[in-house]
Design a protein around this motif. Structure first.
Motif, mmCIF file in Angstrom:
data_model
loop_
_atom_site.group_PDB
_atom_site.id
_atom_site.type_symbol
_atom_site.label_atom_id
_atom_site.label_comp_id
_atom_site.label_asym_id
_atom_site.label_seq_id
_atom_site.Cartn_x
_atom_site.Cartn_y
_atom_site.Cartn_z
ATOM 1 N N ILE A 38 0.828 -1.193 0.000
ATOM 2 C CA ILE A 38 0.000 0.000 0.000
ATOM 3 C C ILE A 38 0.867 1.250 0.000
ATOM 4 N N ASP A 39 0.259 2.391 -0.287
ATOM 5 C CA ASP A 39 1.056 3.612 -0.386
ATOM 6 C C ASP A 39 1.265 4.333 0.943
ATOM 7 N N ASP A 40 0.542 3.985 1.989
ATOM 8 C CA ASP A 40 0.722 4.648 3.282
ATOM 9 C C ASP A 40 0.560 3.620 4.398
ATOM 10 N N MET A 41 1.683 3.070 4.816
ATOM 11 C CA MET A 41 1.681 2.000 5.813
ATOM 12 C C MET A 41 1.134 2.487 7.159
ATOM 13 N N GLU A 42 1.575 3.637 7.612
ATOM 14 C CA GLU A 42 1.165 4.110 8.928
ATOM 15 C C GLU A 42 -0.334 4.415 8.986
ATOM 16 N N CYS A 43 -0.843 5.087 7.973
ATOM 17 C CA CYS A 43 -2.270 5.404 7.928
ATOM 18 C C CYS A 43 -3.097 4.119 7.865
ATOM 19 N N SER A 44 -2.690 3.201 7.005
ATOM 20 C CA SER A 44 -3.422 1.935 6.853
ATOM 21 C C SER A 44 -3.444 1.146 8.150
ATOM 22 N N THR A 45 -2.301 1.097 8.805
ATOM 23 C CA THR A 45 -2.217 0.380 10.074
ATOM 24 C C THR A 45 -3.160 1.006 11.099
ATOM 25 N N SER A 46 -3.125 2.316 11.222
ATOM 26 C CA SER A 46 -3.999 3.006 12.186
ATOM 27 C C SER A 46 -5.467 2.752 11.896
ATOM 28 N N VAL A 47 -5.845 2.870 10.629
ATOM 29 C CA VAL A 47 -7.240 2.679 10.240
ATOM 30 C C VAL A 47 -7.702 1.253 10.525
ATOM 31 N N LEU A 48 -6.895 0.280 10.136
ATOM 32 C CA LEU A 48 -7.308 -1.122 10.321
ATOM 33 C C LEU A 48 -7.300 -1.518 11.795
ATOM 34 N N LEU A 49 -6.343 -1.010 12.558
ATOM 35 C CA LEU A 49 -6.376 -1.271 13.999
ATOM 36 C C LEU A 49 -7.616 -0.640 14.620
ATOM 37 N N GLY A 50 -7.985 0.549 14.152
ATOM 38 C CA GLY A 50 -9.196 1.218 14.628
ATOM 39 C C GLY A 50 -10.461 0.444 14.313
ATOM 40 N N GLU A 51 -10.419 -0.325 13.223
ATOM 41 C CA GLU A 51 -11.560 -1.170 12.850
ATOM 42 C C GLU A 51 -11.465 -2.559 13.495
ATOM 43 N N ARG A 52 -10.519 -2.712 14.406
ATOM 44 C CA ARG A 52 -10.311 -3.939 15.194
ATOM 45 C C ARG A 52 -9.752 -5.122 14.400
ATOM 46 N N PHE A 53 -9.024 -4.830 13.330
ATOM 47 C CA PHE A 53 -8.310 -5.886 12.619
ATOM 48 C C PHE A 53 -6.942 -6.059 13.254
ATOM 49 N N LYS A 54 -6.419 -7.264 13.212
ATOM 50 C CA LYS A 54 -5.077 -7.544 13.729
ATOM 51 C C LYS A 54 -4.076 -7.430 12.580
ATOM 52 N N ILE A 55 -3.034 -6.635 12.801
ATOM 53 C CA ILE A 55 -1.957 -6.493 11.836
ATOM 54 C C ILE A 55 -0.830 -7.413 12.294
ATOM 55 N N LEU A 56 -0.407 -8.305 11.415
ATOM 56 C CA LEU A 56 0.642 -9.258 11.768
ATOM 57 C C LEU A 56 2.015 -8.690 11.412
ATOM 58 N N ASN A 57 3.008 -9.078 12.181
ATOM 59 C CA ASN A 57 4.377 -8.685 11.905
ATOM 60 C C ASN A 57 5.201 -9.924 11.552
ATOM 61 N N GLN A 58 6.458 -9.729 11.243
ATOM 62 C CA GLN A 58 7.297 -10.854 10.815
ATOM 63 C C GLN A 58 7.388 -11.928 11.887
ATOM 64 N N ASN A 59 7.416 -11.529 13.149
ATOM 65 C CA ASN A 59 7.482 -12.516 14.230
ATOM 66 C C ASN A 59 6.254 -13.419 14.258
ATOM 67 N N ASP A 60 5.095 -12.880 13.911
ATOM 68 C CA ASP A 60 3.868 -13.686 13.861
ATOM 69 C C ASP A 60 3.950 -14.754 12.789
ATOM 70 N N LEU A 61 4.688 -14.464 11.705
ATOM 71 C CA LEU A 61 4.755 -15.369 10.562
ATOM 72 C C LEU A 61 5.907 -16.350 10.638
ATOM 73 N N SER A 62 6.964 -16.014 11.338
ATOM 74 C CA SER A 62 8.204 -16.801 11.305
ATOM 75 C C SER A 62 8.298 -17.836 12.405
ATOM 76 N N ARG A 63 7.258 -18.079 13.120
ATOM 77 C CA ARG A 63 7.285 -19.061 14.225
ATOM 78 C C ARG A 63 7.589 -20.442 13.751
#
Length: 154
Positions: A129-154
């Motif tokens: 996406i073109d704006d990572m910070e805005c997208s993250t804030s918006v989706l967290l505000g809508e109660r979606f979970k944003i995964l990071n590399q640690n979540d995927l590399s287990r």
């Protein structure tokens, strides 16, 4: 600085995506995947963009630092960028909600594809996406979970 702020919000390392240039020949993708597997790296998500003369393999991997080193060491043409990885707790039913939230925030999606693994048993979507910070804030505000590399590399 945006990357650091986003990392602080999601509590881990941002997910890195690789675009790998592949010759349009039988087995080109297999060669890359075998190389990664030989070094204990799993391909977690994959998308192929094909043309008549070449292909681009887009992927998220379990160990991006190792992959960057391997690609450099083996002269494999590639680029990398950070991507947003969002969990869809209700599967496909949540796609419209994610897209509507990003539309309201006027965020552009350049490309997207699903993960082949399902952390916590839920569907997951990778988005460049073109704006990572805005997208993250918006989706967290809508109660979606944003995964990071640690979540995927287990």
């Amino acid at each position: 600085m945006d990357s650091l702020a986003t990392t602080e919000k999601t509590g881990g390392t941002q997910v890195r995506h690789f675009s790998v240039f592949l010759q349009n020949k039988v087995g080109a993708l297999l060669e890359v995947v075998k190389l990664l597997n030989e070094h204990s790296v799993a391909v977690l998500a994959l998308s192929i963009l094909d043309s008549s003369e070449s292909s681009i393999g887009r992927m998220v991997v379990s160990d991006p630092d190792r992959v960057a080193s391997l690609f450099a060491e083996h002269d494999i043409p590639h680029s990398e960028c950070e991507v947003l990885v969002v969990e869809l707790p209700h599967g496909a039913d949540d796609l419209a909600k994610v897209l509507a939230a990003l539309l309201m925030a006027e965020v552009n999606i350049f490309f997207s594809y699903p993960l082949m693994v399902r952390p916590r048993g839920r569907a997951v979507l990778v988005m460049h996406i073109d704006d990572m910070e805005c997208s993250t804030s918006v989706l967290l505000g809508e109660r979606f979970k944003i995964l990071n590399q640690n979540d995927l590399s287990r």
